[in-house]
Scaffold this active site. Structure first.
Site, PDB file in Angstrom:
ATOM      1  N   GLY A  46       8.141   0.377 -52.532  1.00  0.00           N
ATOM      2  CA  GLY A  46       8.043   1.809 -52.326  1.00  0.00           C
ATOM      3  C   GLY A  46       9.365   2.358 -51.841  1.00  0.00           C
ATOM      4  N   LEU A  89      13.172  -1.179 -46.700  1.00  0.00           N
ATOM      5  CA  LEU A  89      14.531  -1.173 -47.228  1.00  0.00           C
ATOM      6  C   LEU A  89      15.512  -0.490 -46.268  1.00  0.00           C
ATOM      7  CD1 LEU A  89      13.707  -0.283 -50.943  1.00  0.00           C
ATOM      8  CD2 LEU A  89      14.355  -2.527 -50.028  1.00  0.00           C
ATOM      9  N   HIS A 130       2.867   3.823 -45.545  1.00  0.00           N
ATOM     10  CA  HIS A 130       4.236   3.508 -45.118  1.00  0.00           C
ATOM     11  C   HIS A 130       5.201   4.573 -45.646  1.00  0.00           C
ATOM     12  CE1 HIS A 130       7.583   0.490 -44.343  1.00  0.00           C
ATOM     13  NE2 HIS A 130       8.177   1.355 -45.167  1.00  0.00           N
TER      14      HIS A 130
END
Length: 158
Positions: A46, A89, A130
């Site tokens: 994502g 990330l 998230h």
């Protein structure tokens, strides 16, 4: 298409509440395509627009069942509970257990300005929550228990 730079924890854009998108135009569709390419090239599941320095309510994700591109996503129903390991990330190398709702319903628009509703559970529900957290200026490390740093494996390491 292009692979975009990912903002790391500490960058101010990651703490902002992202702005709603009024209308998805060609320029925004290109941004969404670049976000998807960036997510895939960095082995993410994502990516939210604030992670690439754009404070707008756009997310892309793929739980293994195909790409979802959502604009102005909003959770309209939530139930149950699940705890699972998460990484990000924007916080490379860190992982922790995060409690999330097990089942959610999300309303959004797609890149063609059409309304969509997604009923999600399990892993897909986790990814959606998230990424929507990113749109509200929150990182998973604010919610994580047992936060750990895992060093990347180097070639030939035993």
């Amino acid at each position: 298409m292009a692979v975009l730079d990912i903002m790391k924890a500490g960058h101010p854009v990651l703490k902002q509440v992202a702005e709603p998108v009024e209308f998805v135009n060609k320029k925004m569709r290109t941004l969404i395509e670049d976000m998807a390419e960036t997510m895939y090239k960095t082995d993410g599941v994502g990516l939210a627009a604030p992670q690439i320095g754009v404070s707008q309510r756009i997310i892309v994700l793929d739980d293994g069942n195909g790409l979802l591109e959502l604009i102005n996503p909003e959770i309209t129903h939530k139930e149950g509970s699940q705890i699972g390991l998460e990484g990000c990330l924007s916080v490379p190398g860190y992982y922790g257990d995060v409690e999330r709702f097990d089942k959610i319903t999300v309303k959004a628009i797609d890149k063609h300005n059409k309304k969509v509703t997604i009923k999600a559970e399990g892993f897909l529900a986790r990814i959606l929550q998230h990424e929507i957290d990113h749109l509200d200026g929150h990182l998973f490390i604010e919610k994580a228990d047992n936060l750990q740093r895992i060093e990347p494996q180097t070639e030939g390491a035993k």
